[in-house]
Design a protein around this motif. Structure first.
Motif, short mmCIF file in Angstrom:
data_model
loop_
_atom_site.label_atom_id
_atom_site.label_comp_id
_atom_site.label_asym_id
_atom_site.label_seq_id
_atom_site.Cartn_x
_atom_site.Cartn_y
_atom_site.Cartn_z
N GLU A 176 -32.51 6.78 -47.41
CA GLU A 176 -32.07 5.70 -46.54
C GLU A 176 -30.77 5.05 -47.01
O GLU A 176 -29.89 4.76 -46.20
CB GLU A 176 -33.17 4.63 -46.46
N ASP A 235 -44.98 2.17 -44.36
CA ASP A 235 -45.52 3.53 -44.44
C ASP A 235 -47.04 3.53 -44.29
O ASP A 235 -47.61 4.36 -43.57
CB ASP A 235 -45.16 4.16 -45.80
N GLN A 276 -37.67 8.47 -49.98
CA GLN A 276 -37.31 7.77 -48.75
C GLN A 276 -36.19 6.76 -48.99
O GLN A 276 -35.22 6.69 -48.22
CB GLN A 276 -38.53 7.02 -48.20
N ILE A 313 -38.16 15.16 -47.06
CA ILE A 313 -38.68 14.09 -47.91
C ILE A 313 -39.70 14.63 -48.90
O ILE A 313 -39.69 14.29 -50.09
CB ILE A 313 -39.29 12.95 -47.08
N LEU A 360 -45.08 10.62 -42.41
CA LEU A 360 -43.63 10.78 -42.39
C LEU A 360 -43.13 11.12 -40.99
O LEU A 360 -42.06 10.65 -40.57
CB LEU A 360 -43.22 11.86 -43.38
#
Length: 383
Positions: A79, A132, A75, A180, A151
């Protein structure tokens, strides 16, 4: 890219080439173990995250059962490319690309200094895990894979997941979950031999047909470039010839699959070289392993595509390319600034689901800031 400390090319191409075809054939199709295990609850593969962040990602990636250190690393890479100064055009900030309102709710003091600073990478890592796990709790009653549902909630919002009783029918969200989880396998420390790629022999064959071709900075083999390549242009073209599309730059190609150890190398693996072995962001060169300690590579300006030894002090590791791994990687824009075309950031508004909707509105998806610039000198082909 320049292979600064590469070994000298073999005395003659014939000496090096002797036996390579057999090595390629045997190495590519020999049994080498079982498929990789799930990335969930696994340790980070060495060299896949900057060493300064490894302990934090390992710690906070174990915060709840729905996440893992490799998944959290995937992640963060998606990002920002591990750039703590990343800033998007709509205001997403830091390593985890939080929007200010969301940071106000989920910002966490990850390094214990008494502050919650979105620009502090350790706070950002901790906050990404906290966010998360909060999403995982929001969708805990939804059937299916808990990590996939979390997710999906990250990308489309928890309402869309609970309303659809699972991953919603948005192409973007479905792709985000798939990518992911696939990318997490590249960040996972192997616990068994890495499965061999069936396409590797043909990729090597392509590269062999380019032996003797003069290097070109930025070369992708185009007719307008005289069919010339730089290092990552050659590896990309070799795998494109077998239907696998790699990213353009070596730093991103590093994440196109799992990472076999030196003693588990097989022909067709991509081999990488970095100025700082503790930081994959410093990767500056890539070649295709052919066996016997040699690779085919486009070394540097005024050199030709040739065989070189891989055992140098800048060797950081290898990647066994997979179709899923390559497809999962974030794309870079064409404006020259390296921005990642990544999905919705924490704090952006989730799409309003509709029966006919197949993807959330793309206008809501800001691009991430560029990752840290490579440290190679201007004469090095950092592609």
């Amino acid at each position: 890219m320049v292979l600064r400390k590469g070994g000298k090319a073999a005395a003659t191409a014939g000496v090096v080439a002797l036996g390579f075809l057999g090595l390629v054939t045997i190495g590519t199709y020999a049994a080498s173990g079982t498929p990789q295990q799930s990335a969930n609850r696994s340790a980070l593969s060495p060299g896949t995250v900057p060493a300064v962040y490894q302990n934090a990602i390992q710690k906070w990636g174990s915060l709840c059962a729905e996440i893992s250190p490799p998944m959290l690393a995937a992640q963060l890479y998606q990002e920002s490319g591990f750039d703590p100064k990343a800033r998007s055009g709509v205001g997403a900030q830091g390593l985890a690309q939080f929007m200010p309102d969301t940071w106000g709710s989920y910002g966490t003091d990850g390094d214990g200094d008494g502050k919650k600073d979105v620009w502090n990478p350790y706070d950002a890592i901790a906050s990404a895990a906290v966010y998360d796990c909060a999403l995982a709790k929001d969708v805990a009653g939804v059937p299916g894979d808990p990590q996939a549902n979390m997710l999906a909630a990250y990308n489309a919002g928890p309402y869309a997941v609970t309303k659809n009783r699972g991953i919603p029918p948005y192409k973007e969200t479905q792709g985000y979950v798939r990518n992911i989880q696939a990318m997490a396998r590249s960040f996972t420390a192997p616990t068994a031999p890495v499965e061999v790629s069936a396409q590797s022999a043909a990729a090597i064959y392509f590269a062999q047909t380019k032996l003797g071709t003069l290097y070109l900075w930025g070369g992708e083999g185009l007719a307008s470039q005289g069919g010339r390549f730089d290092c990552s242009g050659l590896t990309r073209a070799a795998y494109d010839s077998v239907g696998i599309e790699l990213p353009r730059v070596a730093n991103d190609q590093w994440y196109a699959g799992p990472h076999p150890s030196r003693d588990q190398l097989r022909p067709g693996d991509l081999v990488f070289f970095a100025t700082d072995l503790s930081d994959p962001r410093s990767i500056h060169h890539v070649g295709i392993y052919v066996g016997g300690g040699y690779m085919i590579n486009a070394p540097h300006t005024n050199a030709v595509i040739r065989y070189d030894k891989i055992d140098t002090r800048e060797y950081i590791g290898a990647t066994r390319v997979t179709s899923d791994g390559a497809q999962a990687l974030p794309s870079r824009d064409n404006g020259g600034n390296g921005a990642v075309n990544a999905p919705r950031r924490p704090g952006t508004t989730a799409p309003t689901p509709a029966a006919t909707t197949t993807a959330p509105p793309t206008a809501a998806r800001p691009a991430a800031a560029a990752p840290a610039a490579p440290t190679a000198p201007p004469t090095a082909a950092t592609r």
